[in-house]
Design an enzyme around this catalytic site. Structure first.
Site, short mmCIF file in Angstrom:
data_model
loop_
_atom_site.label_atom_id
_atom_site.label_comp_id
_atom_site.label_asym_id
_atom_site.label_seq_id
_atom_site.Cartn_x
_atom_site.Cartn_y
_atom_site.Cartn_z
N ALA A 41 0.81 -1.24 0.00
CA ALA A 41 0.00 0.00 0.00
C ALA A 41 0.83 1.28 0.00
CB ALA A 41 -1.00 0.04 1.16
N ALA A 42 2.15 1.17 -0.16
CA ALA A 42 2.96 2.39 -0.21
C ALA A 42 2.57 3.24 -1.43
CB ALA A 42 4.44 2.04 -0.27
N GLY A 43 2.45 2.59 -2.58
CA GLY A 43 2.07 3.32 -3.79
C GLY A 43 0.65 3.86 -3.69
N ASP A 44 -0.24 3.08 -3.09
CA ASP A 44 -1.64 3.52 -2.93
C ASP A 44 -1.72 4.74 -2.02
OD1 ASP A 44 -2.26 1.25 -4.41
OD2 ASP A 44 -2.60 0.04 -2.62
O1 RIB Z 1 -1.35 -2.18 -3.52
C1 RIB Z 1 -1.53 -3.05 -2.44
C2 RIB Z 1 -2.80 -3.82 -2.57
O2 RIB Z 1 -2.73 -4.62 -3.73
C3 RIB Z 1 -3.07 -4.77 -1.44
O3 RIB Z 1 -3.78 -4.18 -0.37
C4 RIB Z 1 -3.81 -5.91 -2.11
O4 RIB Z 1 -5.15 -6.00 -1.77
C5 RIB Z 1 -3.62 -5.70 -3.62
O5 RIB Z 1 -4.78 -5.29 -4.20
#
Ligand code: RIB
Length: 308
Positions: A251-254
């Site tokens: 989730a760093a990129g998110d």
């Molecule tokens: O970018 C990370 C996410 O990618 C995770 O939370 C996982 O669910 C996948 O979708």
């Protein structure tokens, strides 16, 4: 910051398998521990934006199951409007299996489930949501036809769109690029889309030129520890990253995308400040285990940036 954001994207429950290293083909290894966390690229981006202070509405899908109820509850806890999330009776909520190595590196296997049952019609049902936003954000964990419908609708009412082309895809249609205002790939994703490997400044410029030629106004290529390259009109710069020890990069990129959307002025006038904020947010995310549990609140990020 009061940006209003619609996120069109995925919702997953993440099962995290803690291992020393990846097994070789044919090898059996032991797992150290096992944990679960709320995740999914879309949901992570929505949480990052909400914790950064934005007003967030989500359009997506879950199954009629415990995981779906768990995820809706988790998202609502961050104040995200989930009225645009359809519960599909015949599909399971998306799941991701994350192989997390002791080094903090991860490998992810996704079962898309309800995320890929979503259709363009569900976007048409949520038109009102998309007329009331500064940005609509999307990634590639829902069908491209859904993203196209959401971006078409957002642009039709004069608002901005942000595309995070992840997970990596080799083909991106001209039609989707034409309604994308800001694209935010990492180096690998960008190289796959443009066919130009990102290796140095000249190749970053060539990647950016490719997107601009396809109608995208603004480009940010994230470069990991090297920071973020931005190209928008006459503006071109690399904003450095913050050095931290990674425990889990999930989730760093998110977090970067969600925090950026919360912080970036709708007239694109503050790229440097917004990227610094987004970089610091994702620096926090990699220092804690799991997706939702690791995404920082606004005040935490602001305090550290202010004291630097
Ligand atoms: O970018 C990370 C996410 O990618 C995770 O939370 C996982 O669910 C996948 O979708």
């Amino acid at each position: 910051m009061t940006n209003s954001i619609a996120v069109v994207g995925s919702i997953n429950v993440d099962s995290i398998l803690h291992i020393d290293r990846l097994p070789q083909p044919g090898e059996t290894i032991s797992m150290q521990t096992f944990s679960k966390a709320a995740g999914g690229k879309g949901a992570n981006q929505a949480v990052a934006a909400a914790r950064a202070g934005a007003k967030v509405a989500f359009i997506g899908g879950v199954g009629h199951d415990d995981n779906g109820r768990f995820m809706l509850h988790q998202m609502a806890a961050d104040g995200i409007d989930t009225q645009g999330v359809t519960t599909f009776a015949d599909a399971q909520t998306g799941q991701a299996y994350i192989l997390l190595q002791a080094s903090g590196q991860n490998s992810i296997i996704v079962q898309h489930g309800a995320n890929f049952v979503l259709r363009a019609e569900h976007i048409m049902d949520r038109q009102a949501t998309l007329t009331d936003v500064d940005y609509t954000i999307a990634q590639f964990e829902v069908p491209t036809s859904v993203i196209q419908a959401a971006f078409d609708q957002t642009k039709a009412v004069g608002h901005h769109t942000i595309l995070n082309p992840a997970p990596a895809q080799t083909e991106l249609s001209d039609k989707l690029l034409a309604v994308t205002d800001l694209i935010v790939p990492n180096e690998t994703e960008s190289g796959l889309i443009t066919g130009i490997a990102v290796t140095d400044l000249a190749s970053m410029q060539a990647n950016a030129a490719w997107y601009h030629d396809h109608g995208v106004q603004a480009v940010i290529i994230t470069l990991g520890a090297k920071g973020s390259y931005v190209s928008y009109g006459d503006l071109e710069m690399i904003v450095p990253a913050f050095k931290v020890k990674a425990v889990d990069t999930t989730a760093a990129g998110d977090t970067f995308i969600g925090a950026l959307a919360a912080e970036l002025n709708p007239d694109f006038s503050n790229f440097e400040t917004a990227i610094r904020y987004a970089s610091m947010s994702s620096a926090f995310t990699v220092q804690t285990l799991g997706a939702f549990p690791s995404i920082p609140q606004r005040q935490t990020v602001v305090d550290v940036l202010t004291n630097r």
